[in-house]
Design a protein around this motif. Structure first.
Motif, mmCIF file in Angstrom:
data_model
loop_
_atom_site.group_PDB
_atom_site.id
_atom_site.type_symbol
_atom_site.label_atom_id
_atom_site.label_comp_id
_atom_site.label_asym_id
_atom_site.label_seq_id
_atom_site.Cartn_x
_atom_site.Cartn_y
_atom_site.Cartn_z
ATOM 1 N N LEU A 97 52.352 34.115 50.412
ATOM 2 C CA LEU A 97 52.920 34.796 49.250
ATOM 3 C C LEU A 97 54.386 35.170 49.456
ATOM 4 O O LEU A 97 55.164 35.151 48.495
ATOM 5 C CB LEU A 97 52.073 36.017 48.899
ATOM 6 C CG LEU A 97 50.625 35.694 48.502
ATOM 7 C CD1 LEU A 97 49.843 36.971 48.227
ATOM 8 C CD2 LEU A 97 50.574 34.758 47.310
ATOM 9 N N TYR A 148 56.990 34.106 46.686
ATOM 10 C CA TYR A 148 57.628 35.144 45.866
ATOM 11 C C TYR A 148 59.013 35.588 46.355
ATOM 12 O O TYR A 148 59.681 36.350 45.660
ATOM 13 C CB TYR A 148 56.714 36.371 45.776
ATOM 14 C CG TYR A 148 55.513 36.188 44.885
ATOM 15 C CD1 TYR A 148 55.636 36.178 43.493
ATOM 16 C CD2 TYR A 148 54.240 36.036 45.423
ATOM 17 C CE1 TYR A 148 54.525 36.031 42.675
ATOM 18 C CE2 TYR A 148 53.125 35.888 44.614
ATOM 19 C CZ TYR A 148 53.274 35.875 43.244
ATOM 20 O OH TYR A 148 52.175 35.739 42.435
ATOM 21 N N ARG A 191 48.149 39.007 44.733
ATOM 22 C CA ARG A 191 49.013 38.471 43.664
ATOM 23 C C ARG A 191 49.141 39.466 42.509
ATOM 24 O O ARG A 191 50.224 39.666 41.973
ATOM 25 C CB ARG A 191 48.463 37.150 43.129
ATOM 26 C CG ARG A 191 48.692 35.976 44.019
ATOM 27 C CD ARG A 191 48.155 34.684 43.396
ATOM 28 N NE ARG A 191 48.306 33.591 44.312
ATOM 29 C CZ ARG A 191 49.448 32.945 44.532
ATOM 30 N NH1 ARG A 191 50.535 33.303 43.873
ATOM 31 N NH2 ARG A 191 49.501 31.967 45.397
#
Length: 176
Positions: A76, A80, A165
């Protein structure tokens, strides 16, 4: 050498004794300017990431839940980061300094991993129960407000990636 499960449990129990439980109602709250020690002697502070959402995970290097969380957080962070996310991790077991290098080699996180004492971790993310279960994960928005925290064997960790998320997307939606 990684910490044995028995030593990990002992470290969690020690953390439990050092920290009073915090009611979940304490969220949201301003996060203090927390400092993470790095192996090279440098220090990271939360204030360095002002304006960026931060996911901070306190881990035990031998904890399988922590290892799983680091694997997902690595994915992630890469995904991101272009949107401003910064993931940080801090090992809090006894002799954490001696365990981090092997942990980083084995799990290859794409974010800084440092160390703190359990008491230091508890000053930012006090456990909500009598026995803190690892990992302890905090979600800090762009303004430095701790918006959520999750620990150990909460249902949050049963479906880890989608739940991470969801929390990350909420942080990214916060005002700049």
């Amino acid at each position: 050498m990684l910490m044995t499960p028995l030593r990990s449990l002992a470290a969690a129990a020690l953390l439990c004794l050092l920290l009073p439980p915090a009611p979940a109602a304490d969220l949201p709250r301003k996060a203090p300017d927390f400092t993470i020690n790095l192996l090279d002697g440098k220090k990271l502070t939360l204030s360095q990431y002002k304006g960026h959402p931060v996911v901070l995970a306190f881990i035990l290097t031998s904890c399988t839940h922590c290892q799983a969380a680091v694997k997902v957080l690595t994915k992630l962070q890469t995904e991101y980061a272009p949107r401003g996310l910064q993931v940080l991790a801090s090992a809090i077991e006894q002799d954490a300094q001696s365990h981090i290098k092997l942990f980083v080699r084995n799990f290859a996180p794409t974010f800084p991993v440092g160390y703190n004492t359990g008491a230091e971790a508890g000053s930012l993310l006090p456990p909500t129960g009598k026995l803190p279960l690892m990992p302890l994960v905090g979600f800090i928005d762009r303004q430095g407000v701790l918006r959520a925290q999750h620990e150990g064997e909460e249902p949050f960790f049963n479906d880890l990636e989608p739940n991470l998320r969801k929390e990350i997307e909420a942080l990214l939606q916060s005002k700049r």
